[in-house]
Design a protein around this motif. Sequence first.
Motif, PDB file in Angstrom:
ATOM      1  N   LYS A  94       0.868  -1.182   0.000  1.00 23.89           N
ATOM      2  CA  LYS A  94       0.000   0.000   0.000  1.00 23.89           C
ATOM      3  C   LYS A  94       0.901   1.227   0.000  1.00 23.89           C
ATOM      4  CE  LYS A  94      -4.330  -1.394   2.254  1.00 23.89           C
ATOM      5  NZ  LYS A  94      -5.217  -1.096   3.421  1.00 23.89           N
ATOM      6  N   ILE A 120       2.909   0.969   3.292  1.00 22.31           N
ATOM      7  CA  ILE A 120       2.365   0.077   4.321  1.00 22.31           C
ATOM      8  C   ILE A 120       2.526  -1.354   3.835  1.00 22.31           C
ATOM      9  CG2 ILE A 120       0.332  -0.559   5.654  1.00 22.31           C
ATOM     10  CD1 ILE A 120      -0.707   2.289   5.192  1.00 22.31           C
ATOM     11  N   LYS A 121       3.294  -2.121   4.594  1.00 25.07           N
ATOM     12  CA  LYS A 121       3.542  -3.513   4.230  1.00 25.07           C
ATOM     13  C   LYS A 121       3.501  -4.365   5.489  1.00 25.07           C
ATOM     14  CE  LYS A 121       6.698  -6.352   1.494  1.00 25.07           C
ATOM     15  NZ  LYS A 121       6.751  -7.464   2.450  1.00 25.07           N
ATOM     16  N   GLU A 124       2.819  -2.585   8.714  1.00 28.05           N
ATOM     17  CA  GLU A 124       3.815  -1.639   9.208  1.00 28.05           C
ATOM     18  C   GLU A 124       3.957  -0.473   8.237  1.00 28.05           C
ATOM     19  OE1 GLU A 124       8.554  -1.567  10.523  1.00 28.05           O
ATOM     20  OE2 GLU A 124       7.608  -3.416   9.804  1.00 28.05           O
ATOM     21  N   LYS A 125       3.916   0.721   8.786  1.00 31.58           N
ATOM     22  CA  LYS A 125       4.014   1.930   7.974  1.00 31.58           C
ATOM     23  C   LYS A 125       5.428   2.494   8.032  1.00 31.58           C
ATOM     24  CE  LYS A 125       1.788   6.441   7.264  1.00 31.58           C
ATOM     25  NZ  LYS A 125       0.721   7.373   7.756  1.00 31.58           N
ATOM     26  N   GLU A 151      -3.127   0.427  -3.611  1.00 33.96           N
ATOM     27  CA  GLU A 151      -2.855  -0.935  -3.168  1.00 33.96           C
ATOM     28  C   GLU A 151      -2.679  -1.823  -4.389  1.00 33.96           C
ATOM     29  OE1 GLU A 151      -4.535  -4.453  -0.188  1.00 33.96           O
ATOM     30  OE2 GLU A 151      -5.701  -2.595  -0.494  1.00 33.96           O
TER      31      GLU A 151
END
Length: 353
Positions: A94, A120-121, A124-125, A151
């Motif tokens: 994302k 965001i993966k 976790e950002k 996304e």
Amino acid sequence: MVFTKSKIFLLCCLSFVVGVAIHSFFEGWSRYELIWFFLVVCFLVVTVISGRNTRRRIIFLVILFLFLGVWRYSLAIPESSPQDLSFYNGQEVKIKGRVCSEPERKTERQQFRLCSTAIIKNGEKKKVEGKVLVTTAGYPVHHYADMLMLEGELQVPEPFQGFAYDKYLAKQEIYSVSYYPEVELLSSEQYSHPTDIVYGKLLQLKKYLAGKIEQGLEEPEATLANAMLLGYKGSIPDDIREQFSRAGLSHIIAISGLHISILVVLVFYMCLGLGAHRNGAFYMSSLLLIFYIILIGSPISAVRAGLMGFLALLAVRMGRLPKPTNFLVISAFVILLVNPMLLRYDVGFQLSF
């Protein structure tokens, strides 16, 4: 042979261009960035302490600019790290970012650059920097400075049919692409800097002018006029584009040096005809030139022609004879100083020079 200051300057500019050209064919040299920097510093010192031997100083100065060109190109090749968006190529992620180019609309799709601020993966950002070229459906329509959440999968640009697409995007500092990701609009036209506001207003003016052209002309004349005057080439039908290509007239429907040259000459002499002083005509023409190039999206052919036009105006203002060859070398130096990857990977730059 007597070397005037102008000739020395042109030699240095040409040497810089040669240095960029050499490194562009040996990109593996980028790992020796510190060596090129060290050589630049060494020849700078040698040039300064070389005494009154003019010929020797000129030789050292030209070599200095040669290594400066090599070093500048090495700085343009990025190193991948977790803070770079391209580090996550090949992964589903994302991305939060802002549309940082005017979206190019075609019949069934739109394409734009997204400048990422966070990724965001796995929940976790992380803060990241980098641009991704996004291709998505034609609707909903996105605009410059929209904040989006994407996304989808990041991909590495790959060459196709002999075209170095990866290098073509690299010159725009784009090392990731994403095709038809899920897109969520977070906020519309989120201007974060005064320059964003100015550029946003320019794009609004550009759309307004395009609308007026469409009202005043029928198709396909309106589409062709928008392409020739404002740079909107995406909406030209494929059959018309093919006809221009077969006739060898594709340059007419693209903003080129010809358009800029005509504009500069018309405005300058129009100002003189209206009674403006030579200095006033110079400043008015230069400001309009800058405004128009930014308005049409700053294609490299227009930037080159704009620089040459500005130098020609400056020469006329100073009462000196314009020398197109000198202007060409100086323009190449300035453009490659900003973006050295254009020399090898931009067809517009190669055709312009």
